[in-house]
Design a protein around this motif. Structure first.
Motif, PDB file in Angstrom:
ATOM      1  N   HIS A  50      13.399   2.319  -2.512  1.00  0.00           N
ATOM      2  CA  HIS A  50      13.638   1.255  -3.481  1.00  0.00           C
ATOM      3  C   HIS A  50      14.830   1.574  -4.373  1.00  0.00           C
ATOM      4  O   HIS A  50      15.208   2.738  -4.527  1.00  0.00           O
ATOM      5  CB  HIS A  50      12.383   1.023  -4.340  1.00  0.00           C
ATOM      6  N   ASN A 107       6.286   3.177 -11.597  1.00  0.00           N
ATOM      7  CA  ASN A 107       7.048   2.474 -10.566  1.00  0.00           C
ATOM      8  C   ASN A 107       7.695   3.531  -9.683  1.00  0.00           C
ATOM      9  O   ASN A 107       8.905   3.686  -9.639  1.00  0.00           O
ATOM     10  CB  ASN A 107       8.102   1.556 -11.201  1.00  0.00           C
ATOM     11  N   HIS A 136       3.998  -1.993  -7.389  1.00  0.00           N
ATOM     12  CA  HIS A 136       4.422  -1.882  -5.998  1.00  0.00           C
ATOM     13  C   HIS A 136       4.066  -0.530  -5.363  1.00  0.00           C
ATOM     14  O   HIS A 136       2.896  -0.219  -5.211  1.00  0.00           O
ATOM     15  CB  HIS A 136       5.920  -2.191  -5.905  1.00  0.00           C
ATOM     16  N   CYS A 137       5.079   0.284  -5.034  1.00  0.00           N
ATOM     17  CA  CYS A 137       4.817   1.486  -4.240  1.00  0.00           C
ATOM     18  C   CYS A 137       4.016   2.546  -4.975  1.00  0.00           C
ATOM     19  O   CYS A 137       3.540   3.498  -4.358  1.00  0.00           O
ATOM     20  CB  CYS A 137       6.137   2.081  -3.748  1.00  0.00           C
ATOM     21  N   ASP A 191       9.177  -9.925   0.249  1.00  0.00           N
ATOM     22  CA  ASP A 191       8.410  -8.846  -0.373  1.00  0.00           C
ATOM     23  C   ASP A 191       7.479  -8.259   0.676  1.00  0.00           C
ATOM     24  O   ASP A 191       7.429  -8.727   1.818  1.00  0.00           O
ATOM     25  CB  ASP A 191       7.636  -9.371  -1.586  1.00  0.00           C
ATOM     26  N   TYR A 194       0.845  -5.433   0.734  1.00  0.00           N
ATOM     27  CA  TYR A 194       0.066  -4.208   0.871  1.00  0.00           C
ATOM     28  C   TYR A 194      -1.360  -4.562   1.279  1.00  0.00           C
ATOM     29  O   TYR A 194      -1.966  -5.471   0.721  1.00  0.00           O
ATOM     30  CB  TYR A 194       0.054  -3.442  -0.455  1.00  0.00           C
ATOM     31  N   THR A 235       1.038  -5.172  -6.332  1.00  0.00           N
ATOM     32  CA  THR A 235       1.769  -4.572  -5.222  1.00  0.00           C
ATOM     33  C   THR A 235       3.076  -5.302  -4.964  1.00  0.00           C
ATOM     34  O   THR A 235       3.853  -4.893  -4.097  1.00  0.00           O
ATOM     35  CB  THR A 235       0.913  -4.567  -3.944  1.00  0.00           C
ATOM     36  N   HIS A 238       8.990  -5.241  -4.250  1.00  0.00           N
ATOM     37  CA  HIS A 238       9.826  -4.380  -3.400  1.00  0.00           C
ATOM     38  C   HIS A 238      11.307  -4.557  -3.712  1.00  0.00           C
ATOM     39  O   HIS A 238      12.048  -3.586  -3.825  1.00  0.00           O
ATOM     40  CB  HIS A 238       9.570  -4.692  -1.924  1.00  0.00           C
TER      41      HIS A 238
END
Length: 278
Positions: A50, A107, A136-137, A191, A194, A235, A238
């Motif tokens: 990212h 993040n 997100h991740c 996006d 997940y 989630t 991205h």
């Protein structure tokens, strides 16, 4: 005016940035009412896959325009600035790493860290009551470690995602304060969805999107309670274009304030915690 303070620690092996970012600071709190001090938020970012260099600024600028917050940002990659999934963020090496902050915004993307004690040290302050925002991740981070403590912070276990594509996000809890003002349906271009593999007891779903691979809906926005800590999670996020969207920034600002107990039932900041008037 916005205020920046950049500090580059002398860590030759790491690409590390600490950044203080806030809207124009309010005057000291008045004895009876008046302005209040900003929420002190630690943003931790970096890792695989990212554009964290730009995302940290997108989030800091966007959230500071929506809430009375002051950010300290810790951004680390791996040795020589490489996006290493096994890198251990240095601040997490301290037992009291979250001391002095009102909330931690995660993040980060370090899915291959296996050290159980290290991962459980990340989870500990949230378990003891420090609020969190998980983006997100971060939901996939530390998944290689054989402990569920970070997954309990997140509120769910997710080990994989579908391909990058347009997601139709459906608001499933429009009366929840965090979702007040969020569209009934929101088309989020490009996006990642997940996959929810396990939900933990404190997980409260707020929005979902359909999985083309799994042929079922997956929760993409939620709140969670982890022991004494309140957590907002999504989630989504991205790409920078998602994070830059007003819908996303409004949502994360409400989630942040909710986790800190500074969002009223109508989805508005409580007095003193809205954007600072210049």
């Amino acid at each position: 005016m916005k205020r920046f303070l950049l500090i580059f620690p002398a860590l030759a092996a790491l690409a590390t940035t600490v950044l203080l970012f806030a809207a124009e600071p309010p005057p000291p709190p008045a004895p009876a009412g008046g302005n209040v001090s900003p929420l002190k938020v630690l943003m931790v970012c970096g890792g695989c896959c990212h554009d964290y260099e730009n995302q940290k600024r997108i989030l800091a600028e966007g959230l500071s325009a929506r809430a009375n917050v002051e950010f300290t940002i810790v951004h680390e990659e791996g040795p020589e600035g490489k996006k290493d999934k096994t890198h251990r963020i240095s601040i997490y090496e301290k037992e009291d790493w979250a001391k002095g902050y009102d909330l931690v915004l995660h993040n980060e993307c370090f899915g291959a860290v296996e050290d159980v004690a290290f991962v459980e040290r990340i989870a500990k302050p949230h378990k003891e009551g420090v609020p969190a925002v998980v983006l997100h991740c971060s939901a996939h981070s530390y998944r290689a470690a054989k402990t569920d403590e970070w997954r309990k912070v997140v509120g769910q276990k997710s080990m994989s995602h579908e391909k990058n594509r347009d997601l139709l996000v459906k608001n499933t809890a429009p009366e929840h304060p965090v979702m007040k003002g969020f569209p009934k349906e929101w088309l989020n271009p490009k996006d990642e969805l997940y996959k929810n593999e396990e939900l933990y007891p404190g997980f409260v779903p707020l929005a979902k999107a359909y999985g083309e691979d799994t042929k079922k809906e997956h929760h993409v926005i939620w709140v969670n309670t982890y022991e004494k800590g309140k957590v907002f999670g999504t989630t989504l996020g991205h790409n920078n274009s998602t994070m830059e969207s007003p819908e996303y920034l409004d949502l994360v600002a409400r989630g942040l304030l909710w986790a800190c107990g500074k969002l009223d039932d109508s989805g508005k900041p409580v007095a003193g915690y809205g954007p600072v008037q210049k």
